[in-house]
Design a protein around this motif. Structure first.
Motif, PDB file in Angstrom:
ATOM      1  N   GLU A 182       2.463   1.730  -3.381  1.00 27.65           N
ATOM      2  CA  GLU A 182       1.499   2.101  -4.426  1.00 27.65           C
ATOM      3  C   GLU A 182       1.010   3.533  -4.237  1.00 27.65           C
ATOM      4  OE1 GLU A 182      -1.369  -1.083  -4.378  1.00 27.65           O
ATOM      5  OE2 GLU A 182      -0.274  -2.146  -5.945  1.00 27.65           O
ATOM      6  N   THR A 183       0.855   3.930  -2.976  1.00 27.82           N
ATOM      7  CA  THR A 183       0.493   5.318  -2.710  1.00 27.82           C
ATOM      8  C   THR A 183       1.566   6.244  -3.271  1.00 27.82           C
ATOM      9  OG1 THR A 183      -0.588   4.655  -0.670  1.00 27.82           O
ATOM     10  CG2 THR A 183      -0.078   6.977  -0.903  1.00 27.82           C
ATOM     11  N   ALA A 235      -2.700   3.846   4.370  1.00 23.99           N
ATOM     12  CA  ALA A 235      -1.322   3.724   3.894  1.00 23.99           C
ATOM     13  C   ALA A 235      -0.523   4.999   4.128  1.00 23.99           C
ATOM     14  CB  ALA A 235      -1.307   3.327   2.410  1.00 23.99           C
ATOM     15  N   LEU A 236      -0.668   5.589   5.304  1.00 29.98           N
ATOM     16  CA  LEU A 236       0.146   6.766   5.623  1.00 29.98           C
ATOM     17  C   LEU A 236       1.589   6.326   5.838  1.00 29.98           C
ATOM     18  CD1 LEU A 236      -2.153   8.696   8.102  1.00 29.98           C
ATOM     19  CD2 LEU A 236      -1.862   9.037   5.653  1.00 29.98           C
ATOM     20  N   PHE A 237       2.519   7.239   5.561  1.00 31.71           N
ATOM     21  CA  PHE A 237       3.924   6.925   5.804  1.00 31.71           C
ATOM     22  C   PHE A 237       4.193   7.112   7.294  1.00 31.71           C
ATOM     23  CE2 PHE A 237       3.948   8.802   1.390  1.00 31.71           C
ATOM     24  CZ  PHE A 237       3.881   7.577   0.760  1.00 31.71           C
ATOM     25  N   ASP A 251       0.811  -1.216   0.000  1.00 37.55           N
ATOM     26  CA  ASP A 251       0.000   0.000   0.000  1.00 37.55           C
ATOM     27  C   ASP A 251       0.849   1.273   0.000  1.00 37.55           C
ATOM     28  OD1 ASP A 251      -2.068  -1.716   0.057  1.00 37.55           O
ATOM     29  OD2 ASP A 251      -2.987  -0.966   1.893  1.00 37.55           O
ATOM     30  N   ASN A 252       1.861   1.297   0.873  1.00 37.12           N
ATOM     31  CA  ASN A 252       2.717   2.488   0.942  1.00 37.12           C
ATOM     32  C   ASN A 252       3.392   2.769  -0.394  1.00 37.12           C
ATOM     33  OD1 ASN A 252       4.170   2.895   4.276  1.00 37.12           O
ATOM     34  ND2 ASN A 252       2.176   3.358   3.457  1.00 37.12           N
ATOM     35  N   PHE A 290      -6.094   4.534   0.006  1.00 41.65           N
ATOM     36  CA  PHE A 290      -6.305   3.128   0.356  1.00 41.65           C
ATOM     37  C   PHE A 290      -7.229   2.993   1.552  1.00 41.65           C
ATOM     38  CE2 PHE A 290      -2.624   2.824  -2.226  1.00 41.65           C
ATOM     39  CZ  PHE A 290      -2.681   1.567  -2.776  1.00 41.65           C
ATOM     40  N   PHE A 328      -5.127   8.338  -5.210  1.00 34.26           N
ATOM     41  CA  PHE A 328      -5.691   7.079  -4.732  1.00 34.26           C
ATOM     42  C   PHE A 328      -5.570   7.027  -3.221  1.00 34.26           C
ATOM     43  CE2 PHE A 328      -6.255   2.630  -4.009  1.00 34.26           C
ATOM     44  CZ  PHE A 328      -6.992   2.152  -5.092  1.00 34.26           C
ATOM     45  N   ARG A 331      -3.307  14.277   1.441  1.00 35.19           N
ATOM     46  CA  ARG A 331      -2.089  13.885   0.740  1.00 35.19           C
ATOM     47  C   ARG A 331      -2.387  13.617  -0.738  1.00 35.19           C
ATOM     48  NH1 ARG A 331       0.810   8.432   2.614  1.00 35.19           N
ATOM     49  NH2 ARG A 331      -1.185   7.641   1.877  1.00 35.19           N
ATOM     50  N   ARG A 353      -8.640   0.136  -9.016  1.00 33.09           N
ATOM     51  CA  ARG A 353      -7.189   0.009  -9.214  1.00 33.09           C
ATOM     52  C   ARG A 353      -6.830   0.079 -10.698  1.00 33.09           C
ATOM     53  NH1 ARG A 353      -3.962  -1.976  -5.129  1.00 33.09           N
ATOM     54  NH2 ARG A 353      -2.676  -3.009  -6.684  1.00 33.09           N
ATOM     55  N   LEU A 357      -2.959   0.924 -11.108  1.00 34.36           N
ATOM     56  CA  LEU A 357      -2.239   0.024 -10.203  1.00 34.36           C
ATOM     57  C   LEU A 357      -2.405  -1.427 -10.643  1.00 34.36           C
ATOM     58  CD1 LEU A 357      -3.169   1.736  -6.825  1.00 34.36           C
ATOM     59  CD2 LEU A 357      -0.989   1.853  -8.021  1.00 34.36           C
TER      60      LEU A 357
END
Lengths: 294, 349
Positions: free
Chosen positions: A179-180, B84-86, A176-177, B80, B78, B149, B46, B51
């Motif tokens: 692909e983000t 899907a944060l860093f 996920d990371n 999730f 996109f 983001r 996707r 993706l």
């Protein structure tokens, strides 16, 4: 993704006090017998005839040469291990391809094969009677009974560690990371440095520590390919063996105590990396569990 | 035209995730992809983002065929399901990420980035959390960071995969309204995936119903609720009772077949609020049932019944009617459907 800390109180409720004490006592007795006492013996023997002799043994030119060679081997093996570990973990966790399971299994091979065999492989390949021996001899290239052989044998024995640490973590993290980052416009190189590496750095460090410790301490495989040429192909563990066989106990234990110190340092670093890695893992687990079923 | 999807198919091994899907989504819409889990919604999302690549068919975004384009060149944001944060970056750094990875020539200056990110943080109402790390935020806050983001790179299309799936019911409701308002403000074509029909109805202007890889129906929430295209949509949207009904043509049937032992039964489907309960026997066809359970809390009273033919059904009646009839568990009542859905004789059971 259970919190390992949750196991303690759970068990306490099930076991009665005497059984608990018996289990703890036997664990401590076992550790004393096989760990503390031998460690103590090493240090007592090393310092038996005083600090002066210990320092003399450590400063011996042969010892110095052995330490230099071991450091050289580590310096060569480590970057390759990191590179291989990253490539293997990346391809196994990010792509689907034929033979993926086979590759995953093969990565573990060096851990299951006896080190003697790991060393023999290179003798059989590159030795004078080996498959590539004559060709190498005619080109004046020495691999077996020389530094390249030691490096190869060490590499073979230590390459699984980094990959083995990374694969489960990267599988748990998913894509996920990454692909983000792709959808935000990042290139592959940026994704690796700015997204993937920060996520896996503690597991990577853990793998590096394990493979370094093994590279420094490897005896069997290196012994087979070394040829035991004094001052040239003797690593620290081989040097300990030679000193011991020559009844030079103080020197043997002095050098051995250096190895023990490296192990203790490794253990400490390993614990640190493990702790950090677990922190990160728990954080991720917490995020994952927020989502419930998926 | 905003998004055109032409004859897109996709399989994973033997599993056909999408079967020949063709769909057009106008510019600036807020669209829900709705359907049961595992029906192919996320795969379609996707594929729009790039993706996943379709096995066949093409994706046209704003008049341009992007089927062969990389995700980064599609101007698509996109988000999730699990955000899907860093984890190693703060809220500010997360939102700024897409701007800071641009090639040096097109990268905004530090000042411009700061300005832009601050504006976005204000938009998602996280001014007090600018230097926090994702692990210090609640689920709803994380979701808003993920949205900001994605918006930072000014995408032409915003794709959200189950945006509220991981949140608890209350936060969910708040965020739904918030997403509507956000869409009115930024007006970027937005598609979100959900399996919750109430959520889809409440948030989206357009619904796209997808089931087992096929497009079942696309239209406004109103059209889909009142004119379902097929039995699947009818049953999927809103609650439906299916039960045996002594046929409307009962008299004729009995007459033509001579002395029939029982009435001619047929299977009908009726929404719970279109079932009337009565203590007096109605004219014509009759269906009796016994009350098993009454749930009086809420704007409507839900009455669970078992019909004389053994079907379990649920009726929603008003509080006034409930008090008027003085219904009790175990009572026998007559069930009167006010409107029934018939798909040209097809059996919707």
């Amino acid at each position: 993704m259970n919190d390992p800390r949750a196991v303690g109180p759970e068990l306490k409720r099930h076991e009665t006090a005497p059984i608990r004490w018996l289990l703890i006592a036997s664990a401590i007795a076992f550790l004393s017998l096989f760990l503390f006492i031998p460690l103590l013996v090493v240090f007592i023997n090393a310092f038996r005839d005083g600090l002066a002799l210990f320092l003399a043994a450590a400063a011996d030119p042969q010892t110095a040469a052995a330490i230099r060679l071991t450091l050289l081997v580590v310096a060569l093996v480590l970057p390759l291990n990191v590179l291989f570990g990253l490539c293997a973990a990346w391809s196994i966790t990010k792509f689907d391809f034929r033979g993926k399971n086979l590759l995953t299994t093969l990565i573990d091979l060096p851990l299951t094969v006896s080190p003697v065999i790991s060393g023999s492989i290179f003798v059989l390949l590159f030795g004078a009677q080996g498959a590539l021996g004559p060709w190498l001899a005619s080109h004046q290239i020495r691999i077996v009974f020389a530094v390249p052989g030691i490096v190869l044998a060490t590499l073979f024995v230590t390459f699984p560690y980094v990959a083995r640490e990374l694969i489960p973590l990267m599988q748990a993290l998913g894509n996920d990371n990454e692909e983000t980052a792709i959808s935000l416009g990042a290139g592959s190189w940026q994704i690796f440095w700015r997204v993937t590496l920060p996520n896996i750095k503690w597991a990577l460090l853990y793998g590096i520590i394990l493979s370094t410790a093994r590279a420094i301490g490897e005896f069997g495989a290196v012994s087979v390919v070394s040829g035991h040429i004094r001052g040239k192909t003797i690593t620290v563990p081989l040097h300990v063996e030679i000193l011991y066989n020559e009844y030079n106990f103080v020197a043997a234990f002095s050098v051995a105590s250096l190895l023990v110190l490296v192990s203790l340092l490794t253990l400490f670093l390993k614990r640190l990396a493990e702790w950090k890695r677990q922190q990160v893992f728990l954080e991720n687990a917490e995020h994952g569990s927020q989502g419930g079923g998926n | 035209m905003g998004i055109q999807i032409r004859n897109v198919s996709k399989s994973f091994g033997h599993f056909h995730a999408l079967k020949d899907v063709t769909l057009t989504i106008p510019y600036g819409e807020l669209v829900a992809l709705l359907g049961p889990s595992g029906g192919g919604k996320t795969t379609l999302l996707r594929i729009i983002a790039g993706l996943d690549t379709p096995d066949s068919g093409s994706v046209i975004l704003h008049g341009q065929d992007v089927s062969a384009k990389n995700p980064k060149d599609r101007d698509v944001g996109f988000v999730f399901q699990h955000y899907a944060l860093f984890q190693h970056l703060t809220v500010f750094e997360n939102i700024a990420f897409g701007l800071t990875v641009r090639p040096r020539r097109s990268r905004p200056s530090k000042e411009q980035i700061r300005e832009k990110v601050t504006a976005l943080i204000r938009l998602v109402q996280l001014e007090n959390f600018i230097d926090r790390y994702p692990c210090q935020l609640s689920g709803g806050q994380r979701q808003r960071v993920a949205l900001a983001r994605a918006l930072a790179v000014e995408p032409k299309i915003l794709l959200l995969d189950e945006p509220f799936g991981a949140l608890d019911a209350k936060v969910r409701k708040e965020l739904r309204r918030w997403l509507r308002r956000l869409h009115e403000e930024v007006h970027v074509t937005t598609i979100f995936v959900t399996h919750d029909q109430e959520e889809a109805m409440e948030v989206a202007n357009q619904l796209v119903i997808i089931n087992e890889g096929r497009l079942e129906q696309a239209g406004t929430p109103e059209e889909i609720y009142h004119q379902p295209a097929n039995p699947f949509v009818f049953h999927f949207i809103g609650d439906v009772n299916s039960f045996n009904w002594p046929g409307l043509e009962e008299k004729e049937t009995v007459k033509s077949s001579g002395a029939s032992a029982g009435p001619h039964l047929r299977r009908i489907s009726v929404r719970p609020h279109l079932l009337k309960l009565s203590l007096d026997p109605p004219e014509g066809n009759r269906l009796a049932g016994r009350i098993l359970h009454i749930i009086p809390a809420g704007p409507y009273v839900k009455v669970e019944l078992k019909t004389e033919w053994g079907d379990s059904i649920q009726a929603s009646i008003s509080q006034e009617r409930y008090k008027h009839l003085d219904l009790k568990t175990g009572m026998e009542v007559f069930i009167i459907p006010e409107e029934l859905q018939d798909f040209e004789g097809s059996d919707a059971g």
